[in-house]
Structures are given as C-alpha cells and as structure tokens.
Design an enzyme around this catalytic site. Structure first.
Site, PDB file in Angstrom:
ATOM      1  N   LYS A 112     151.741  71.227 -19.868  1.00 53.20           N
ATOM      2  CA  LYS A 112     152.231  71.520 -21.212  1.00 53.20           C
ATOM      3  C   LYS A 112     151.693  72.855 -21.729  1.00 53.20           C
ATOM      4  CE  LYS A 112     153.903  67.213 -23.137  1.00 53.20           C
ATOM      5  NZ  LYS A 112     154.119  66.415 -24.346  1.00 53.20           N
ATOM      6  N   LYS A 195     163.663  64.968 -14.665  1.00 53.45           N
ATOM      7  CA  LYS A 195     163.839  63.766 -15.466  1.00 53.45           C
ATOM      8  C   LYS A 195     164.488  64.072 -16.800  1.00 53.45           C
ATOM      9  CE  LYS A 195     159.917  63.046 -18.498  1.00 53.45           C
ATOM     10  NZ  LYS A 195     160.561  62.447 -19.660  1.00 53.45           N
ATOM     11  N   LYS A 198     163.158  64.401 -23.758  1.00 54.79           N
ATOM     12  CA  LYS A 198     163.466  64.749 -25.141  1.00 54.79           C
ATOM     13  C   LYS A 198     163.351  66.242 -25.380  1.00 54.79           C
ATOM     14  CE  LYS A 198     161.090  60.906 -27.176  1.00 54.79           C
ATOM     15  NZ  LYS A 198     159.669  61.255 -26.981  1.00 54.79           N
TER      16      LYS A 198
END
Ligand code: ATP
Ligand code: MG
Length: 332
Positions: A112, A195, A198
């Site tokens: 991240k 995948k 969101k």
C-alpha cells in the site's frame, strides 16, 4: 459459542461481488454457530486520505449493506469501530510492545505504501496491523475470518497476544485465522488476473452490489473472455471464463463441474446472460433493502449506537484488565 471478529473498510460507496462472496455471505452464514462481531473499520480507512463527508456516507452505506446482506444486528454485534474508543486505547498499548523491525515486515504495508509513494504513506498506515490486533484481542476473539492477504496480520496478533500474556500474565485469547474459501476469490471482469477490488483504478470490471441491474448486466456482458469457445474452468488458459464460472457457482450454489456439463455446446454469450441474471437476482433485494435502510439514517444510527454499546461492554472490560496488568492507576 466461539467468538469471531471481522471487518471491512468503508472505502467505497458500494461493496462488490468479491466482498459479498468472499466475506459478507459467509459472515451471514457464520452468525448462527458463532458469537460474531462485524465491524465497519473507519479508523483503518483513514490510514489513507479520506474526504470527511464521503467517509461519513460510505461508513453508513457499508453498515447498511452488512444488514441488507444478511447480518442481523440483533444477533451479531454490528458496529462502527470509532464508536468504541477502546480500539485506539489498546492499539496504543500494543504499539509499545511491537518491534519496529517486526512492523516493517508487514507486506500489506509495503504494497500500500508503494502505491502511495513511500514518503507520503502515513505512520497510521504503518501501524495499521497493530490496530487490527487490538480490534481482535479486545473481544477475546478465537476466530478471525480473513482472506489469505490478511494472514500475516493475524500471525502478528497472535505474537502480540502471547507476548503480552507471558510478560503480564494470561490476559488475551490467542486467535486463529479462519481462512475463507479460496474458491471464493473473485477477479476483475476486465482484468481477470487481478482480484476485484474496491480501490481498483477503473471500475469497468467491478460488479457493485448497489449498481442498477441494467448496469450490472451490461458490465457482465462486456467481461473479458478469450478467443476460444469452450466453457471450462481453467484459471491459466481461461481466466475470464473461469471467473464467470466461479461467480455463477457462488450465486446459484451449483458446483463448477456441474456448470461445465450444463454449458457443453453453449457459447460465452449464454454464460454471460446467465451470470448477469443470477447476480441481479441476488443483488436486487440486497440493493432495495440497503436503500431502504439509508432512507432512515436516524434509525440506522440508533441501531449502530446500541451495537457499539454492546461491543464496548466487552472491550472496556478487556481494556481495564490490560491497564491493571501494565500498572496504570485505576481512576477511583
Ligand atoms: P480495498 O481495495 O479498499 O482494500 P477490498 O475490495 O479489497 O477493498 P476489503 O475491505 O479490503 O475490500 O475487504 C473486505 C473483505 O472482502 C475481506 O474479507 C476480503 O478478504 C474480501 N474480499 C475483498 N476482495 C475480494 C475478492 N475479489 N474476492 C473475494 N473476497 C474479497
Ligand atoms: Mg483489500
């Protein structure tokens, strides 16, 4: 009943088919056999920049989708993380027990932080797994349903629980990861190698739970497949078709081998049409119920506040024991 804790970040307006299949649907099924807490983890969401008005909205929407997706707030404890201050308080204590090097090994942070640019990543993002450990340990959780991306964080939680227990006396239950079915991993329709997420850069391959049925059907019709004709499950050769089969199987309960038989001699168009129908059939009532719940935010807030009180009762007792054990003076 075994105690179970899990959560999702309020990081988008809507949950998607992956969140539903990989988490929400399974959470709902676990409610009867477990003493479950399901949390909207807004404190985790602010580890990356959030717009305040948007965060407030997505937090309520996420909670409404939990309920519409089958979480019963009279049975499970469904609450907003920031409404139970003990999460932040225990996280501070656990921060002091975590080695800097130990925290640096968390691969989710590396991923991240790399996305954001190393210098703009916050210290909060760095200590996020320690807050997650606090979430879990406050409730003497035995089981943590997680995707395999979160396994390392549960491992850290176990280490911290054991460390605290051996330094200050037995206090925390040591939780086990409860790895949700890997077959339940859903991929992006436009990019079936990665995948469904969101926070994906483009939403053209995301099946949102709250999208209008016509939009969902259109997205599924435009899903990437391959130049072949055969409908069979083969993640390597046929990632797109395999993903569609996984979705259809998850939404209808029909096994993948059975679906392969049913689609012998049929085309990709037939498959897509049926996937769209199956998804729309499941999501239409969930969407309607979500919108209904959001129509009365005062009632939703009341349910959430009541559930936060239920959570706090457990959490505050754990925190009081922790404070005693580490030598804080109890307020008289
Ligand atoms: P973000 O991109 O903000 O990380 P996300 O889509 O990955 O969002 P999370 O809030 O991180 O969603 O995860 C919520 C739950 O949904 C977790 O239990 C996670 O394992 C599950 N989940 C997320 N994406 C998928 C997917 N594509 N397939 C199956 N399960 C998924
Ligand atoms: Mg995620």
């Amino acid at each position: 009943l075994p105690r179970l804790f899990s959560g999702m970040q309020p990081s988008a307006d809507s949950l998607h088919a992956g969140n539903y299949i990989g988490a929400l649907q399974q959470w709902a099924a676990l409610q009867d056999t477990h003493d479950a807490l399901y949390c909207v983890v807004d404190m985790h969401a602010i580890t990356v920049p959030q717009d305040p008005a948007t965060l407030r909205e997505t937090t309520r929407r996420t909670a409404a989708q939990y309920i519409a997706g089958g979480i019963d707030p009279a049975k499970s404890i469904l609450f907003i993380q920031s409404q139970v201050p003990a999460h932040a308080e225990l996280a501070w204590v656990l921060n002091t027990l975590t080695g800097f090097g130990e925290a640096s090994r968390m691969t989710q942070f590396k991923d991240k932080a790399a996305k954001q640019g190393a210098d703009s990543a916050s210290v909060g993002l760095f200590t996020y797994p320690i807050l997650m450990a606090a979430d879990i340990l406050l409730y003497n959780t035995q089981l943590v349903p997680v995707g395999d991306d979160q396994k390392q964080h549960v491992e850290l939680t176990r280490d911290l629980a054991n460390r605290f227990n051996s330094r200050f006396g037995p206090t925390f239950a040591v939780p086990e990861p409860y790895i949700l079915k890997e077959t339940a991993r859903i991929y992006d329709l436009q990019n079936p190698e990665s995948k469904m997420s969101k926070s994906a850069a483009s939403d053209s391959g995301i099946v949102w739970m709250l999208d209008e049925p016509s939009k969902t059907a259109k997205k599924i019709r435009s899903a990437v497949t391959d130049t072949g004709r055969e409908i069979r499950f083969d993640r390597g050769e046929k990632a797109g078709v395999s993903n569609l089969l996984t979705i259809l199987s998850a939404f209808t309960g029909t096994s993948i081998p059975r679906l392969e038989e049913q689609y012998e001699g049929k085309g990709y168009g037939d498959l897509k049409k049926d996937v769209a129908e199956a998804v729309v059939e499941v999501f239409t009532p969930v969407r309607a119920r979500t919108l209904e719940l959001l129509d009365d935010p005062a009632e939703l807030d009341r349910v959430l506040a009541h559930n936060a009180d239920r959570a706090a009762e457990i959490a505050n007792a754990t925190l009081a024991t922790v404070y005693d054990r580490i030598g804080f003076v109890r307020k008289v």
